[in-house]
Motif scaffolding. Sequence first.
Motif, PDB file in Angstrom:
ATOM      1  N   ARG A 141       3.568  16.831  30.699  1.00 42.79           N
ATOM      2  CA  ARG A 141       4.253  16.163  29.592  1.00 42.79           C
ATOM      3  C   ARG A 141       4.171  14.660  29.766  1.00 42.79           C
ATOM      4  O   ARG A 141       4.102  14.153  30.878  1.00 42.79           O
ATOM      5  CB  ARG A 141       5.722  16.597  29.548  1.00 42.79           C
ATOM      6  CG  ARG A 141       5.892  18.062  29.255  1.00 42.79           C
ATOM      7  CD  ARG A 141       7.344  18.417  29.255  1.00 42.79           C
ATOM      8  NE  ARG A 141       7.525  19.837  28.979  1.00 42.79           N
ATOM      9  CZ  ARG A 141       8.617  20.503  29.251  1.00 42.79           C
ATOM     10  NH1 ARG A 141       9.628  19.896  29.809  1.00 42.79           N
ATOM     11  NH2 ARG A 141       8.714  21.782  28.969  1.00 42.79           N
ATOM     12  N   ASP A 142       4.203  13.953  28.641  1.00 40.45           N
ATOM     13  CA  ASP A 142       4.209  12.495  28.695  1.00 40.45           C
ATOM     14  C   ASP A 142       5.525  12.009  29.280  1.00 40.45           C
ATOM     15  O   ASP A 142       6.557  12.670  29.160  1.00 40.45           O
ATOM     16  CB  ASP A 142       4.046  11.894  27.291  1.00 40.45           C
ATOM     17  CG  ASP A 142       2.659  12.132  26.743  1.00 40.45           C
ATOM     18  OD1 ASP A 142       1.745  12.346  27.554  1.00 40.45           O
ATOM     19  OD2 ASP A 142       2.497  12.108  25.507  1.00 40.45           O
ATOM     20  N   LEU A 143       5.468  10.830  29.860  1.00 40.19           N
ATOM     21  CA  LEU A 143       6.684  10.243  30.403  1.00 40.19           C
ATOM     22  C   LEU A 143       7.534   9.694  29.268  1.00 40.19           C
ATOM     23  O   LEU A 143       7.042   9.386  28.184  1.00 40.19           O
ATOM     24  CB  LEU A 143       6.332   9.131  31.391  1.00 40.19           C
ATOM     25  CG  LEU A 143       5.583   9.596  32.636  1.00 40.19           C
ATOM     26  CD1 LEU A 143       5.115   8.402  33.441  1.00 40.19           C
ATOM     27  CD2 LEU A 143       6.460  10.498  33.482  1.00 40.19           C
ATOM     28  N   ARG A 193       7.832   5.177  36.806  1.00 38.90           N
ATOM     29  CA  ARG A 193       8.280   4.144  37.733  1.00 38.90           C
ATOM     30  C   ARG A 193       7.444   2.890  37.523  1.00 38.90           C
ATOM     31  O   ARG A 193       6.224   2.951  37.448  1.00 38.90           O
ATOM     32  CB  ARG A 193       8.166   4.610  39.174  1.00 38.90           C
ATOM     33  CG  ARG A 193       9.283   5.556  39.531  1.00 38.90           C
ATOM     34  CD  ARG A 193       9.373   5.823  41.000  1.00 38.90           C
ATOM     35  NE  ARG A 193       9.690   4.698  41.854  1.00 38.90           N
ATOM     36  CZ  ARG A 193      10.908   4.251  42.098  1.00 38.90           C
ATOM     37  NH1 ARG A 193      11.940   4.778  41.499  1.00 38.90           N
ATOM     38  NH2 ARG A 193      11.100   3.266  42.938  1.00 38.90           N
ATOM     39  N   SER A 194       8.099   1.767  37.440  1.00 41.58           N
ATOM     40  CA  SER A 194       7.407   0.504  37.235  1.00 41.58           C
ATOM     41  C   SER A 194       7.099  -0.124  38.591  1.00 41.58           C
ATOM     42  O   SER A 194       7.883  -0.013  39.531  1.00 41.58           O
ATOM     43  CB  SER A 194       8.281  -0.451  36.427  1.00 41.58           C
ATOM     44  OG  SER A 194       8.569   0.097  35.183  1.00 41.58           O
ATOM     45  N   LYS A 213       8.167  -8.060  37.343  1.00 42.43           N
ATOM     46  CA  LYS A 213       8.122  -9.534  37.333  1.00 42.43           C
ATOM     47  C   LYS A 213       7.590 -10.059  36.006  1.00 42.43           C
ATOM     48  O   LYS A 213       8.132 -11.015  35.447  1.00 42.43           O
ATOM     49  CB  LYS A 213       7.249 -10.038  38.488  1.00 42.43           C
ATOM     50  CG  LYS A 213       7.925  -9.932  39.842  1.00 42.43           C
ATOM     51  CD  LYS A 213       7.037 -10.477  40.927  1.00 42.43           C
ATOM     52  CE  LYS A 213       7.720 -10.387  42.274  1.00 42.43           C
ATOM     53  NZ  LYS A 213       6.854 -10.863  43.366  1.00 42.43           N
ATOM     54  N   LYS A 214       6.515  -9.415  35.491  1.00 41.85           N
ATOM     55  CA  LYS A 214       5.968  -9.842  34.204  1.00 41.85           C
ATOM     56  C   LYS A 214       6.987  -9.676  33.087  1.00 41.85           C
ATOM     57  O   LYS A 214       7.126 -10.538  32.220  1.00 41.85           O
ATOM     58  CB  LYS A 214       4.706  -9.037  33.877  1.00 41.85           C
ATOM     59  CG  LYS A 214       3.504  -9.439  34.685  1.00 41.85           C
ATOM     60  CD  LYS A 214       2.315  -8.575  34.352  1.00 41.85           C
ATOM     61  CE  LYS A 214       1.136  -8.891  35.259  1.00 41.85           C
ATOM     62  NZ  LYS A 214       0.008  -7.980  35.035  1.00 41.85           N
TER      63      LYS A 214
END
Length: 200
Positions: free
Chosen positions: A49-51, A117-118, A124-125
């Motif tokens: 499944r997509d996040l 999860r980033s 930061k961006k």
Amino acid sequence: VVTGSGSGRKNDFRRKWDKDEYENLAQKRLAEERERERRDGKTAPPVKRDLLRHRDYKVDLESKLGKTIVITKTTPQAEMGGYYCNVCDCVVKDSINFLDHINGKKREFTISVSVARSSLDQVKKRFEVNKKKLEEKQKEYDFEERMKELREEEEKAKAYKKEKQKERKRRAEEDVDFEEDDEMAAVMGFSGFGSSKKSH
């Protein structure tokens, strides 16, 4: 295997289940299913499944407001009365329940609720982009707000000066009137108006 009263009491009518036997049966059934899958070569792939991500559309709650629709037996479910959820293929009757349905647990089975999860660089961006937006907004806001405040202060100062000038004019006119009245009374021989007391 079910046994009667295993504890020896005569008035115990509860059934006693042999847990080990049922555990063995479950293990055998799982082993047979795995063996069958290996023989057939068909293993069910896990559902990918997509996040979870932000909604990129506005939830339309007002397009059908106040409109009349003719519904027949052949009308598709999506066009029937109420709000249609195309993910779950169901119709919800009112807007509050539709929003609850969209944000609720019933849809968790049809869509993924796991969040990606980033990485540190992405965070930061994102902070930099948000900071730039905030600074731009603040600059525009500060300049326009400051100009507005300056105009308001100037208007208040002008109004205050006009009020002061009017007050001075009124006082000057009143003083002139009193002086003229006193001179007129002296010419006519009056010492005062309506006062019977004499000043010593």
